[in-house]
Write a protein that holds these residues in place. Sequence first.
Motif, PDB file in Angstrom:
ATOM      1  N   ILE A   6      36.413  32.080  31.821  1.00 21.03           N
ATOM      2  CA  ILE A   6      36.606  31.278  33.028  1.00 21.03           C
ATOM      3  C   ILE A   6      36.773  32.238  34.195  1.00 21.03           C
ATOM      4  CG2 ILE A   6      38.098  29.658  34.247  1.00 21.03           C
ATOM      5  CD1 ILE A   6      38.908  28.512  31.538  1.00 21.03           C
ATOM      6  N   SER A   7      35.962  32.048  35.226  1.00 20.04           N
ATOM      7  CA  SER A   7      36.066  32.879  36.420  1.00 20.04           C
ATOM      8  C   SER A   7      36.140  31.977  37.651  1.00 20.04           C
ATOM      9  CB  SER A   7      34.870  33.827  36.523  1.00 20.04           C
ATOM     10  OG  SER A   7      33.663  33.095  36.619  1.00 20.04           O
ATOM     11  N   ARG A   8      36.501  32.573  38.770  1.00 22.20           N
ATOM     12  CA  ARG A   8      36.594  31.816  40.023  1.00 22.20           C
ATOM     13  C   ARG A   8      35.775  32.540  41.086  1.00 22.20           C
ATOM     14  NH1 ARG A   8      41.784  30.133  43.674  1.00 22.20           N
ATOM     15  NH2 ARG A   8      40.702  28.460  44.762  1.00 22.20           N
ATOM     16  N   THR A   9      34.878  31.782  41.705  1.00 26.55           N
ATOM     17  CA  THR A   9      34.026  32.308  42.758  1.00 26.55           C
ATOM     18  C   THR A   9      33.880  31.252  43.837  1.00 26.55           C
ATOM     19  OG1 THR A   9      32.770  33.555  41.101  1.00 26.55           O
ATOM     20  CG2 THR A   9      31.761  33.323  43.256  1.00 26.55           C
ATOM     21  N   SER A  10      34.047  31.650  45.072  1.00 27.09           N
ATOM     22  CA  SER A  10      33.877  30.744  46.216  1.00 27.09           C
ATOM     23  C   SER A  10      34.697  29.462  46.067  1.00 27.09           C
ATOM     24  CB  SER A  10      32.397  30.409  46.422  1.00 27.09           C
ATOM     25  OG  SER A  10      31.651  31.583  46.629  1.00 27.09           O
ATOM     26  N   GLY A  11      35.909  29.593  45.537  1.00 30.02           N
ATOM     27  CA  GLY A  11      36.808  28.455  45.417  1.00 30.02           C
ATOM     28  C   GLY A  11      36.527  27.517  44.265  1.00 30.02           C
ATOM     29  N   GLN A  12      35.556  27.867  43.407  1.00 32.24           N
ATOM     30  CA  GLN A  12      35.249  27.021  42.256  1.00 32.24           C
ATOM     31  C   GLN A  12      35.426  27.810  40.968  1.00 32.24           C
ATOM     32  OE1 GLN A  12      31.298  25.295  43.067  1.00 32.24           O
ATOM     33  NE2 GLN A  12      32.433  23.401  43.422  1.00 32.24           N
ATOM     34  N   TYR A  13      35.707  27.070  39.898  1.00 30.17           N
ATOM     35  CA  TYR A  13      35.878  27.662  38.576  1.00 30.17           C
ATOM     36  C   TYR A  13      34.589  27.445  37.780  1.00 30.17           C
ATOM     37  CZ  TYR A  13      40.786  27.952  39.736  1.00 30.17           C
ATOM     38  OH  TYR A  13      41.968  28.255  40.346  1.00 30.17           O
ATOM     39  N   TRP A  14      34.218  28.466  37.026  1.00 31.02           N
ATOM     40  CA  TRP A  14      32.988  28.462  36.231  1.00 31.02           C
ATOM     41  C   TRP A  14      33.313  28.946  34.825  1.00 31.02           C
ATOM     42  CZ3 TRP A  14      28.554  27.135  39.015  1.00 31.02           C
ATOM     43  CH2 TRP A  14      28.698  27.145  40.394  1.00 31.02           C
ATOM     44  N   TYR A  15      32.555  28.458  33.857  1.00 24.61           N
ATOM     45  CA  TYR A  15      32.654  29.068  32.532  1.00 24.61           C
ATOM     46  C   TYR A  15      31.318  29.689  32.187  1.00 24.61           C
ATOM     47  CZ  TYR A  15      29.866  25.665  29.900  1.00 24.61           C
ATOM     48  OH  TYR A  15      28.833  24.912  29.405  1.00 24.61           O
ATOM     49  N   HIS A  16      31.386  30.774  31.453  1.00 24.08           N
ATOM     50  CA  HIS A  16      30.220  31.408  30.846  1.00 24.08           C
ATOM     51  C   HIS A  16      30.558  31.582  29.378  1.00 24.08           C
ATOM     52  CE1 HIS A  16      28.481  32.289  34.728  1.00 24.08           C
ATOM     53  NE2 HIS A  16      29.600  32.887  35.101  1.00 24.08           N
ATOM     54  N   LEU A  17      29.635  31.219  28.525  1.00 16.40           N
ATOM     55  CA  LEU A  17      29.795  31.476  27.096  1.00 16.40           C
ATOM     56  C   LEU A  17      29.033  32.760  26.794  1.00 16.40           C
ATOM     57  CD1 LEU A  17      30.787  30.646  24.275  1.00 16.40           C
ATOM     58  CD2 LEU A  17      28.658  29.351  24.014  1.00 16.40           C
ATOM     59  N   ARG A  18      29.774  33.772  26.359  1.00 12.77           N
ATOM     60  CA  ARG A  18      29.175  35.069  26.048  1.00 12.77           C
ATOM     61  C   ARG A  18      29.087  35.240  24.533  1.00 12.77           C
ATOM     62  NH1 ARG A  18      28.564  38.713  30.150  1.00 12.77           N
ATOM     63  NH2 ARG A  18      29.562  38.119  32.126  1.00 12.77           N
ATOM     64  N   ALA A  19      27.920  35.664  24.076  1.00 12.50           N
ATOM     65  CA  ALA A  19      27.729  35.980  22.657  1.00 12.50           C
ATOM     66  C   ALA A  19      28.523  37.244  22.339  1.00 12.50           C
ATOM     67  CB  ALA A  19      26.250  36.185  22.364  1.00 12.50           C
ATOM     68  N   ASP A  20      28.636  37.568  21.069  1.00 11.41           N
ATOM     69  CA  ASP A  20      29.424  38.741  20.689  1.00 11.41           C
ATOM     70  C   ASP A  20      28.820  40.048  21.194  1.00 11.41           C
ATOM     71  OD1 ASP A  20      27.304  38.771  18.916  1.00 11.41           O
ATOM     72  OD2 ASP A  20      28.538  38.782  17.119  1.00 11.41           O
TER      73      ASP A  20
END
Length: 106
Positions: A6-20
Amino acid sequence: MATFQISRTSGQYWYHLRADNGEIVQSGEGYTSKVSCETGIQSVKANCHPQRFDSFFNAGQYGFNQIAANGEIIGRSEKYTTAQARDHGLQVVMREAPEAHVQDIA
């Protein structure tokens, strides 16, 4: 094991699913709150069934969307140059997302 970040950019929260291997295989939309982003991740985990994925080829690139029971897109893949690479990314999501840990880097 894959990890949701979970990251925050420009006032919004985003998720990225990262493989191993560290590569992003799927991302969510921008959420106005961290709680909403966490709810989105729970929806991704609950909807890891083959019928919840829509594979496509567009403008020379392959990809897939993950669809919730209500028909809304809850995740979008990265773009791939081959159908085989796309299908591998989709398999990673279906196999690993349900048990993936969440890392808050916001």
